[in-house]
Design an enzyme around this catalytic site. Structure first.
Site, mmCIF file in Angstrom:
data_model
loop_
_atom_site.group_PDB
_atom_site.id
_atom_site.type_symbol
_atom_site.label_atom_id
_atom_site.label_comp_id
_atom_site.label_asym_id
_atom_site.label_seq_id
_atom_site.Cartn_x
_atom_site.Cartn_y
_atom_site.Cartn_z
ATOM 1 N N ASP A 167 0.820 -1.212 0.000
ATOM 2 C CA ASP A 167 0.000 0.000 0.000
ATOM 3 C C ASP A 167 0.853 1.260 0.000
ATOM 4 O O ASP A 167 0.603 2.191 0.763
ATOM 5 C CB ASP A 167 -0.961 -0.015 1.201
ATOM 6 C CG ASP A 167 -1.850 -1.256 1.206
ATOM 7 O OD1 ASP A 167 -1.311 -2.366 1.391
ATOM 8 O OD2 ASP A 167 -3.061 -1.132 1.016
ATOM 9 N N TYR A 198 -2.188 4.319 -6.275
ATOM 10 C CA TYR A 198 -3.390 5.045 -5.833
ATOM 11 C C TYR A 198 -3.819 6.107 -6.853
ATOM 12 O O TYR A 198 -4.474 7.088 -6.508
ATOM 13 C CB TYR A 198 -3.203 5.663 -4.432
ATOM 14 C CG TYR A 198 -3.203 4.612 -3.348
ATOM 15 C CD1 TYR A 198 -2.098 3.789 -3.159
ATOM 16 C CD2 TYR A 198 -4.312 4.416 -2.531
ATOM 17 C CE1 TYR A 198 -2.100 2.801 -2.194
ATOM 18 C CE2 TYR A 198 -4.318 3.430 -1.556
ATOM 19 C CZ TYR A 198 -3.215 2.632 -1.400
ATOM 20 O OH TYR A 198 -3.211 1.643 -0.443
ATOM 21 N N ASN A 232 -6.766 -3.774 -4.527
ATOM 22 C CA ASN A 232 -8.001 -3.165 -5.039
ATOM 23 C C ASN A 232 -7.727 -1.882 -5.829
ATOM 24 O O ASN A 232 -8.455 -1.551 -6.756
ATOM 25 C CB ASN A 232 -8.996 -2.890 -3.911
ATOM 26 C CG ASN A 232 -8.397 -2.073 -2.794
ATOM 27 O OD1 ASN A 232 -7.365 -2.459 -2.233
ATOM 28 N ND2 ASN A 232 -9.003 -0.951 -2.465
ATOM 29 N N HIS A 317 -3.634 -9.527 -1.052
ATOM 30 C CA HIS A 317 -3.859 -8.132 -0.662
ATOM 31 C C HIS A 317 -4.748 -7.993 0.574
ATOM 32 O O HIS A 317 -4.386 -7.348 1.543
ATOM 33 C CB HIS A 317 -4.417 -7.322 -1.823
ATOM 34 C CG HIS A 317 -4.499 -5.860 -1.497
ATOM 35 N ND1 HIS A 317 -3.377 -5.109 -1.207
ATOM 36 C CD2 HIS A 317 -5.559 -5.020 -1.355
ATOM 37 C CE1 HIS A 317 -3.737 -3.871 -0.916
ATOM 38 N NE2 HIS A 317 -5.051 -3.792 -0.994
ATOM 39 N N HIS A 327 -11.715 -2.397 6.641
ATOM 40 C CA HIS A 327 -11.734 -3.571 5.751
ATOM 41 C C HIS A 327 -11.999 -4.850 6.544
ATOM 42 O O HIS A 327 -11.532 -5.924 6.185
ATOM 43 C CB HIS A 327 -10.421 -3.692 4.975
ATOM 44 C CG HIS A 327 -10.082 -2.465 4.194
ATOM 45 N ND1 HIS A 327 -10.930 -1.967 3.249
ATOM 46 C CD2 HIS A 327 -9.023 -1.643 4.226
ATOM 47 C CE1 HIS A 327 -10.393 -0.872 2.715
ATOM 48 N NE2 HIS A 327 -9.243 -0.651 3.300
ATOM 49 N N HIS A 354 -3.571 -3.849 2.432
ATOM 50 C CA HIS A 354 -4.940 -3.339 2.443
ATOM 51 C C HIS A 354 -5.267 -2.481 3.669
ATOM 52 O O HIS A 354 -5.754 -1.371 3.523
ATOM 53 C CB HIS A 354 -5.930 -4.501 2.308
ATOM 54 C CG HIS A 354 -7.269 -4.122 1.772
ATOM 55 N ND1 HIS A 354 -7.450 -3.145 0.820
ATOM 56 C CD2 HIS A 354 -8.518 -4.603 2.055
ATOM 57 C CE1 HIS A 354 -8.755 -3.048 0.539
ATOM 58 N NE2 HIS A 354 -9.412 -3.907 1.285
ATOM 59 N N VAL A 355 -5.049 -3.015 4.854
ATOM 60 C CA VAL A 355 -5.277 -2.230 6.073
ATOM 61 C C VAL A 355 -4.002 -1.425 6.324
ATOM 62 O O VAL A 355 -2.912 -1.992 6.393
ATOM 63 C CB VAL A 355 -5.587 -3.159 7.265
ATOM 64 C CG1 VAL A 355 -5.754 -2.341 8.538
ATOM 65 C CG2 VAL A 355 -6.829 -3.982 6.964
ATOM 66 N N HIS A 356 -4.159 -0.104 6.470
ATOM 67 C CA HIS A 356 -2.984 0.770 6.527
ATOM 68 C C HIS A 356 -2.429 0.835 7.944
ATOM 69 O O HIS A 356 -2.483 1.863 8.632
ATOM 70 C CB HIS A 356 -3.332 2.154 5.990
ATOM 71 C CG HIS A 356 -3.845 2.094 4.578
ATOM 72 N ND1 HIS A 356 -4.604 3.069 4.001
ATOM 73 C CD2 HIS A 356 -3.676 1.137 3.626
ATOM 74 C CE1 HIS A 356 -4.898 2.721 2.756
ATOM 75 N NE2 HIS A 356 -4.355 1.548 2.509
HETATM 76 FE FE LIG Z 1 -6.176 -1.997 -0.535
#
Ligand SMILES: [Fe+2]
Ligand SMILES: *[C@@H]1O[C@H](CO)[C@@H](O)[C@H](O)[C@H]1NC(C)=O
Ligand SMILES: *[C@@H]1O[C@H](CO)[C@@H](O)[C@H](O)[C@H]1NC(C)=O
Ligand SMILES: *[C@@H]1O[C@H](CO)[C@@H](O)[C@H](O)[C@H]1NC(C)=O
Ligand SMILES: *[C@@H]1O[C@H](CO)[C@@H](O)[C@H](O)[C@H]1NC(C)=O
Ligand SMILES: *[C@@H]1O[C@H](CO)[C@@H](O)[C@H](O)[C@H]1NC(C)=O
Ligand SMILES: *[C@@H]1O[C@H](CO)[C@@H](O)[C@H](O)[C@H]1NC(C)=O
Length: 481
Positions: A167, A198, A232, A317, A327, A354-356
């Site tokens: 990410d 992004y 994603n 991911h 998420h 995915h999870v920041h």
């Molecule tokens: Fe993501």
């Protein structure tokens, strides 16, 4: 603050060590460290890291990834903007004698009203193991030279050091994460767990931000392969713009060696690298029973020869085990499909993004539940992997700070800070794993968290990982037997 935290962590580690002696180490830790909040800000288009290289039609956005299953090929990619130019790569083992050449191809795509540059991909093959190769692109125009090192031939005790980044995005924090990763001179390749640029957060998915991202990371990925996972933010599905082909920019730009592992799509595949066998899964491609990904994975696990590659690592991911309020449960449907295989085949480590934020679990599984028996709590299981969420590369969406409370028993450590990790494999039984948090400000020094893991050897024996936390990342924890 960091000092106080370090002391607390050391006590926790001591209790954990005591727990180990008793044969159980159940306590989880939620770090008290709080990074400054507020979302990360993207670097402006005129930032130094986005500058295009000088010279007529100079190759830019140079990046490499493993080019076949065993590591004797490399896919070299770059973009030219004025005209196609040459797709040839000259390469060799001596800096001043690039006497091998390989011819690639160029391609181009449009996305809404954006037209890409000329995207070149060239696979160099039949490389020798464990050799430094120099390569040049832009032949006949502005020539740019880089180098990479091929991995050693696979074997059970071949050491190798991977970086873990997820990410990433292109914020000022992303730049700090990358610089921090680069400060570790031992790291040889990156396992990237998805969500690259992004660009899709911009109006019309402004694909210029795919270009800036690739120029930003070139300083590392032109020299060491990044093993790609689709997130994603790679889907770029935008019917409102007339763009309905999922993964369009990503698939034009970031090829993978999927055919060499019998896969039928670039989003799920496997590679061997030194003593590690890496399986990349696609959270956003169908994975239910009878689907191509399901059939591929079912056939893939039995192919892994643990006597040759004792370390079995899976990248995806969306995390299966995530106790942040972001998420939440998004990885659950894939977990239900595949977790029994992960336990059966004794996967060592599963990395997701995915999870920041950052989180590491104990070795746990949740495969007993069958709808009617009520056995739906994750349990400690020595055949199960350690699950690590490392979606904390620093993108513009900012940190995930809101966690479920209390911390679930399966969660060993969690902290919302930007950072990256290093997996330093020594031999078939020992690997040192460290998560490196970015410090606030510009300092690159960081805390590290290490836990040697007794890996699956020929007999697939396992031992609880020893957990310790240190404030000096130049030293990684010792191992107690
Ligand atoms: Fe993501
Ligand atoms: C390239 O040069 C190296 C020596 O630097 C030599 O070993 C190799 O055979 C040469 N390859 C070709 C294709 O000429
Ligand atoms: C694409 O369309 C948007 C909206 O009309 C506009 O703001 C932007 O400048 C256009 N970009 C290009 C490259 O034409
Ligand atoms: C990004 O990081 C590099 C390396 O530390 C530095 O040279 C550069 O100035 C930074 N750029 C921005 C925009 O922060
Ligand atoms: C597994 O790898 C070992 C070590 O490289 C090798 O001796 C053995 O033949 C391999 N087994 C199979 C089934 O390929
Ligand atoms: C944290 O997440 C929970 C669950 O989504 C929500 O109810 C709560 O309001 C959130 N807390 C904050 C401070 O955002
Ligand atoms: C494996 O590596 C660890 C850590 O470096 C070392 O202590 C151990 O002796 C090694 N095992 C073998 C069999 O070489």
């Amino acid at each position: 603050m960091a000092g106080r935290r370090g002391a607390g962590a050391a006590v926790a580690a001591w209790w954990c060590a005591v727990g180990l002696l008793l044969g159980a180490c159940l306590a989880g830790q939620t770090s008290e460290y709080r990074r400054r909040l507020g979302s990360a800000v993207d670097m402006p288009l005129d930032a130094d890291v986005f500058r295009a290289p000088p010279g007529h039609n100079a190759p830019q956005q140079v990046h490499i990834t493993q080019g076949n299953h065993d590591g004797t090929a490399m896919i070299i990619s770059w973009v030219t903007t004025s005209e196609p130019g040459s797709s040839t790569v000259l390469y060799g083992t001596a800096k001043d004698n690039l006497n091998f050449s390989a011819n690639g191809k160029h391609t181009q795509y449009t996305f809404y009203n954006y037209t890409s540059g000329y995207i070149h991909h060239c696979t160099v093959k039949n490389l020798e193991f464990d050799r430094k190769y120099y390569y040049a692109v832009g032949i006949g125009q502005t020539v740019r030279k880089f180098w990479f090192r091929t991995p050693p031939k696979s074997g059970p005790d071949v050491p190798y050091t991977f970086g873990l980044i997820g990410d990433l995005g292109q914020s000022f924090d992303s730049n700090i994460t990358l610089a921090h990763y680069e400060s570790n001179s031992k790291a040889q390749a990156v396992l990237f767990v998805g969500d690259l640029s992004y660009a899709d957060n911009y109006p019309y998915h402004d694909n210029v931000r795919w270009d800036t991202w690739a120029r930003f990371v070139e300083r590392n990925v032109a020299y060491q392969p990044w093993i790609w996972t689709a997130g994603n933010h790679e889907i770029d599905f935008a019917p409102e713009l007339g763009e309905t082909k999922p993964f369009k920019p990503y698939s034009y730009r970031y090829p993978t060696p999927y055919k060499d592992s019998g896969s039928t799509a670039p989003y799920w595949y496997s590679v061997k690298r030194a003593s590690a066998y890496i399986i990349v899964l696609a959270s956003y491609s169908s994975y239910g029973k009878y689907t191509p990904q399901y059939k591929w994975l079912e056939a893939e696990f039995p192919k892994v020869n643990r006597s040759e590659t004792p370390w079995l690592i899976v990248l995806m991911h969306a995390p299966w085990y995530n106790s942040y309020n972001y998420h939440y449960m998004e990885g659950e449907t894939m977990r239900v499909m595949y977790e029994p295989w992960f336990v059966k085949y004794k996967v060592d480590l599963v990395f997701a993004g995915h999870v920041h934020a950052y989180e590491r679990t104990h070795r746990i599984s949740n495969v007993a539940y069958n709808i009617v028996n009520g056995l739906c709590t994750p349990v400690h299981d020595q055949s199960a992997p350690v699950y690590i969420t490392i979606g904390d590369g620093g993108n513009q969406e900012g940190l995930a700070t809101n966690m479920t409370a209390p911390q679930p028993a399966y969660s060993a450590f969690r902290e919302p800070s930007f950072g990256h990790a290093i997996l330093d494999i020594k031999n078939r039984t020992h690997a040192y794993y460290a998560w490196h948090r970015n410090q606030d400000g510009s300092a690159m020094a960081a805390d590290s968290m290490c836990h040697p893991i007794l890996a699956a050897d020929g007999r697939l024996l396992r031992q609880f990982p020893v957990i310790d936390i240190h404030t000096d990342d130049s030293w990684c924890c010792g191992y107690s037997t």
